[in-house]
Design a protein around this motif. Sequence first.
Motif: not given
Length: 223
Positions: A119, A125, A128-129, A132-135, A137, A157
Motif C-alpha cells: 500500500p 493502486e 487493486v483497480k 483485483g489484487f487484495r491484501l 485482512d 497470487d
Amino acid sequence: MKFSWSTTVRANYFREDYLSLNLLKKIRKMGCFHLGLGAESGSQRILNKIDKGITKGQVLNAARLCKESGINLNMSFMIGFPDETQEEMKETIKFAYQAVSLNPTNSYINGPNVYRPYPGSALFEEAVKDYGFRLPDSLKGWNEVYSHNEGYFKLEDFPWIKNPGLIRKYCFYLFRATSNFVYPNILLRIFSKLLKKICGLRVKHSFYFLPFEYLLVESIRGM
C-alpha cells in the motif's frame, strides 16, 4: 583511521560533476569497497513507469566506473510488474547479465526479485483497480501467503502474472549465469562452472527452449 565501508547510490550519480572516476578512486582509498545500486529493470518503459529517474545507459556507466575504480557493485533487479510484457522480462534478464559482464569479478545481482505490491504506491493502486489484487485482512492471512522460497505472496497470487513457471525459470537462469559462489566439493565445483556457462549462453541469447538444466536442478532440490 582505517576502516572499510559501503553505501547505496543511484545510477545517475555516476557523472563527471558528481561521482566521477577520480572521486571513486579517492573514496576507494578511503575504505569504500562496495556500492549498492537499484537498477530494477532492463526496460526503459518500466523504469519510466515506476518513476525510477534513471536510464539503462547510466547503469552500464556505473558498472564500468566501479570496475575501473576497484569498487564492488551490487545491482538489484525486479520482474513481474503489472503490465510488464514477457519480452520486457527477457530484456531485464539479458540487461542484468550484460551489466554484470562488464565487471564479472566485482559485481553481482541482487535478485531478480519479483515485484510485490504494498500500500501507498501507484503500482499498488493499479494492482487493486485493474487486476483485483487484495491484501490479507488478518495476521493469519499474512501467515498463509508467506512462502519460504519466495517470501510474501507466491507468484500464483498475482493475477497479472499469467505464467509463474516462466518467471521462475528466468530468475534461475540469471542467478546461475552470474553467481560466483565456489563449492568446496570438486564435483559440485565442476558442475557449477559448466552450468554457469550454459545459463550464460541462454540468458545472452534469450533462449529458454527445453530448459533441461532447470528441470534437473529442480528435481535434485526436490529430493
